[in-house]
Enzyme design. Sequence first.
Site, mmCIF file in Angstrom:
data_model
loop_
_atom_site.group_PDB
_atom_site.id
_atom_site.type_symbol
_atom_site.label_atom_id
_atom_site.label_comp_id
_atom_site.label_asym_id
_atom_site.label_seq_id
_atom_site.Cartn_x
_atom_site.Cartn_y
_atom_site.Cartn_z
ATOM 1 N N ILE A 53 -20.286 -34.928 27.953
ATOM 2 C CA ILE A 53 -20.927 -33.630 28.218
ATOM 3 C C ILE A 53 -20.776 -33.190 29.661
ATOM 4 O O ILE A 53 -21.220 -32.126 30.051
ATOM 5 C CB ILE A 53 -22.432 -33.637 27.857
ATOM 6 C CG1 ILE A 53 -23.160 -34.748 28.604
ATOM 7 C CG2 ILE A 53 -22.644 -33.705 26.369
ATOM 8 C CD1 ILE A 53 -24.659 -34.632 28.509
ATOM 9 N N GLY A 56 -17.836 -35.505 36.220
ATOM 10 C CA GLY A 56 -17.895 -35.328 37.666
ATOM 11 C C GLY A 56 -16.523 -35.669 38.193
ATOM 12 O O GLY A 56 -15.578 -35.868 37.434
ATOM 13 N N GLY A 59 -16.940 -39.698 37.732
ATOM 14 C CA GLY A 59 -17.765 -40.303 36.713
ATOM 15 C C GLY A 59 -17.736 -39.388 35.509
ATOM 16 O O GLY A 59 -17.392 -38.211 35.620
ATOM 17 N N GLU A 60 -18.031 -39.948 34.388
ATOM 18 C CA GLU A 60 -18.101 -39.097 33.209
ATOM 19 C C GLU A 60 -19.475 -39.287 32.596
ATOM 20 O O GLU A 60 -20.047 -40.375 32.624
ATOM 21 C CB GLU A 60 -16.982 -39.472 32.232
ATOM 22 C CG GLU A 60 -16.920 -38.547 31.046
ATOM 23 C CD GLU A 60 -15.490 -38.277 30.577
ATOM 24 O OE1 GLU A 60 -14.573 -38.974 31.017
ATOM 25 O OE2 GLU A 60 -15.322 -37.355 29.743
ATOM 26 N N LYS A 77 -23.992 -42.294 32.325
ATOM 27 C CA LYS A 77 -23.049 -41.965 33.395
ATOM 28 C C LYS A 77 -22.282 -43.233 33.694
ATOM 29 O O LYS A 77 -22.886 -44.275 33.984
ATOM 30 C CB LYS A 77 -23.819 -41.479 34.629
ATOM 31 C CG LYS A 77 -22.931 -40.947 35.734
ATOM 32 C CD LYS A 77 -23.784 -40.272 36.816
ATOM 33 C CE LYS A 77 -22.932 -39.740 37.947
ATOM 34 N NZ LYS A 77 -23.735 -39.091 38.986
ATOM 35 N N ASP A 183 -27.331 -33.617 48.694
ATOM 36 C CA ASP A 183 -26.257 -32.914 47.979
ATOM 37 C C ASP A 183 -26.810 -31.938 46.952
ATOM 38 O O ASP A 183 -26.299 -31.844 45.835
ATOM 39 C CB ASP A 183 -25.331 -33.942 47.308
ATOM 40 C CG ASP A 183 -23.987 -33.336 46.912
ATOM 41 O OD1 ASP A 183 -23.617 -32.285 47.476
ATOM 42 O OD2 ASP A 183 -23.314 -33.905 46.041
HETATM 43 N N1 LIG Z 1 -28.882 -36.152 32.777
HETATM 44 C C1 LIG Z 1 -27.971 -35.251 32.464
HETATM 45 N N2 LIG Z 1 -28.086 -34.494 31.360
HETATM 46 C C2 LIG Z 1 -27.161 -33.578 31.033
HETATM 47 N N3 LIG Z 1 -26.077 -33.306 31.758
HETATM 48 C C3 LIG Z 1 -25.905 -34.013 32.876
HETATM 49 C C4 LIG Z 1 -26.828 -35.018 33.288
HETATM 50 N N4 LIG Z 1 -26.401 -35.537 34.450
HETATM 51 C C5 LIG Z 1 -25.279 -34.891 34.739
HETATM 52 N N5 LIG Z 1 -24.962 -33.974 33.797
HETATM 53 C C6 LIG Z 1 -23.804 -33.063 33.779
HETATM 54 O O1 LIG Z 1 -22.702 -33.718 34.332
HETATM 55 C C7 LIG Z 1 -22.271 -33.067 35.525
HETATM 56 C C8 LIG Z 1 -21.868 -34.101 36.530
HETATM 57 O O2 LIG Z 1 -22.999 -34.904 36.800
HETATM 58 P P1 LIG Z 1 -23.223 -35.627 38.174
HETATM 59 O O3 LIG Z 1 -23.332 -34.604 39.234
HETATM 60 O O4 LIG Z 1 -24.332 -36.583 38.068
HETATM 61 O O5 LIG Z 1 -21.875 -36.390 38.218
HETATM 62 P P2 LIG Z 1 -20.898 -36.546 39.380
HETATM 63 O O6 LIG Z 1 -19.805 -37.423 38.927
HETATM 64 O O7 LIG Z 1 -21.694 -37.045 40.493
HETATM 65 O O8 LIG Z 1 -20.323 -35.031 39.564
HETATM 66 P P3 LIG Z 1 -20.556 -33.694 40.497
HETATM 67 O O9 LIG Z 1 -20.643 -34.107 41.904
HETATM 68 O O10 LIG Z 1 -19.365 -32.861 40.175
HETATM 69 O O11 LIG Z 1 -21.821 -32.991 40.065
HETATM 70 C C9 LIG Z 1 -23.454 -32.219 35.974
HETATM 71 O O12 LIG Z 1 -23.046 -31.081 36.706
HETATM 72 C C10 LIG Z 1 -24.075 -31.846 34.648
HETATM 73 O O13 LIG Z 1 -23.436 -30.718 34.116
#
Ligand SMILES: Nc1ncnc2c1ncn2[C@@H]1O[C@H](COP(=O)(O)OP(=O)(O)OP(=O)(O)O)[C@@H](O)[C@H]1O
Length: 615
Positions: A53, A56, A59-60, A77, A183
């Site tokens: 869903i 990032g 990470g996915e 995650k 952030d």
């Molecule tokens: N708990 C959650 N429930 C639903 N969607 C989520 C959740 N956590 C993250 N996401 C979705 O996944 C995306 C990426 O999450 P997150 O920011 O934690 O990951 P990342 O790898 O650190 O990426 P980024 O820095 O691009 O946001 C978020 O923008 C959101 O759309």
Amino acid sequence: MPRVAKPKAAAPAKKAVPAKKAKSKLYAMPEKVKEGTVFTDLAKGQWRIGPSIGVGGFGEIYAACKVGENNYDAVVKCEPHGNGPLFVEMHFYLRNAKQEDIKQFKQKHGLKSLGMPYILANGSVEVNGEKHRFIVMPRYGSDLSKFLQQNGKRLPEGTVYRLAIQMLDVYQYMHSTGYVHADLKAANILLGLGKGGATQAYLVDFGLASHFITGDFKPDPKKMHNGTIEYTSRDAHLGVPTRRADLEILGYNLIEWLGAELPWVTQKLLTVPVKVQKAKEAFMDNIGDSLKTLFPKGVHAPIGDFMKYVSKLTHNQEPDYDKCRSWFSSALKQLKIPNSGDLDFRLKPQTSSNNNLSPPGTSKTAAKERAKKNVSPALNSSLDEEISASEDDEEEYRPLPKKTAKKVSPSARNAKVSPLKRAAAAPAPESSSPIQKRIKAEPKSTPRERATPKASPKPKSTPKASPKPKSTPKASPKPQTPTAARLKTPTAKINFSPSISLRGRPGGKTVINDDLTPQPRSNKTYEFNFELDVSMDANVIVNVKRKKRADKDKAAAVDSRTPLSRSLASSTKEDGSPVTRVNLRKVNGHGDEGDSSTSGRTPRTPAVTVRKYQR
Ligand SMILES: Nc1ncnc2c1ncn2[C@@H]1O[C@H](COP(=O)(O)OP(=O)(O)OP(=O)(O)O)[C@@H](O)[C@H]1O
């Protein structure tokens, strides 16, 4: 959050043996997890992976449900085990975001809800033979970036203020544990799911969480410019985690959500972190006028008051969260928008009265203070501890060696600071020209006793002493300003962490700069574009392993130490043997700190291209 990709080979070496997956320290992309896979967490709980869903940078995020259930109300995650940020995030959650702590905080502050996520489980798993780390958290709904996109980069004014209040709540919680988020951005703010979910926004992504400093202000070159370049605070540009930095980041977001474009975005400076940093310093130095330029028809009162307040905070001062929230809640009252119910993301058609650039009220404070200039004597600085690996992880992750942040010499400490404009126009080595002192306006003492949490829910890992609010600005005889600190930083910052260099372009992406130095692979051919901060005189040090000679030596290192002010090509012997060539080329001239728009194209960071190839 997108982070630094492992450098990919530009073109494979002729006979490059496909190396088995190198144990690189660089962040790696996760392996794809098939739907239906079951992850077992450390407590032996089992989680079925659903559809992806969110992706990032590295990470996915997958929908997930407990085995035996079918509601997919959690997310997993997942990142390669070696990736630092998920490790940091996991530990932040484990130490500081226990459901019980969150509950207590809500009770103490009379909050019905709090946008603070928590962790449900964590563990390690092998995916396609690669060890991955995963965390399980509650599943939330849409992130705010979706609404911004739909609305042409704006949110309704009342919603902006409600979000501000909610994010201040989260900050207050987080800061009370001794950590900052660093952030905040629309993509990291998610709405709740389910009935009533849309009343609350949740701040996610704690991959950059770190202890804020309570002592001296000491820039850390390893962490400079971390965050999302548009919103990175002035302190974060210097690598110093502070609470005021979180507020500043929020402020930049609020300004954008109200429909204004941040000057460093307008000026297309985002590819050059130092230019963004200088633009922010100039912006905050005269925040009244800066806001007036952004909102020519009148500055939104709470934004003016908030930003003005942020600009006056000292680096170790505890923000007055109540006071900040009160500006936004008063504005909501004025707008007759209740601070309850679903957050409303529908924009009214724009008229001159509801246009974000022509708000009804203007900030009195901002107007009063417009012409004043903040001046702040220089200070010494120090760095607080990093989040360190803890016993509750299966395997230690050591993101950074214990750094020895350079002590600022007393003379440098007392150095005066040149006016920002001058600093921006000319690259300033730390020992450069006489620098003009900025006088910081004496901030009024602020009431603190109200709802500010004095006791942290989990003081275990908090820094020793929370700065005493009463002794705020005055307690610090020489409040540190980012500008002052900038001029005391080491002469050059070279991001050999690929964080900046390999990311291509910014655009709302999180950048994490740490010591994840690329490990050269001697049997591959590839090209790096290292973008370097050469606003100050810099030496470039490149260590490249030479490819094995056919029947001779083992790998040897080439160490080129090159003043950046010269273009140069340093290479190993050109005797036809398959040696590595190292080419250092300065892409832009030194000192192009001036107006980058003159060239008519996107400004580029002065860069060094390192080419490594076989002959
Ligand atoms: N708990 C959650 N429930 C639903 N969607 C989520 C959740 N956590 C993250 N996401 C979705 O996944 C995306 C990426 O999450 P997150 O920011 O934690 O990951 P990342 O790898 O650190 O990426 P980024 O820095 O691009 O946001 C978020 O923008 C959101 O759309």
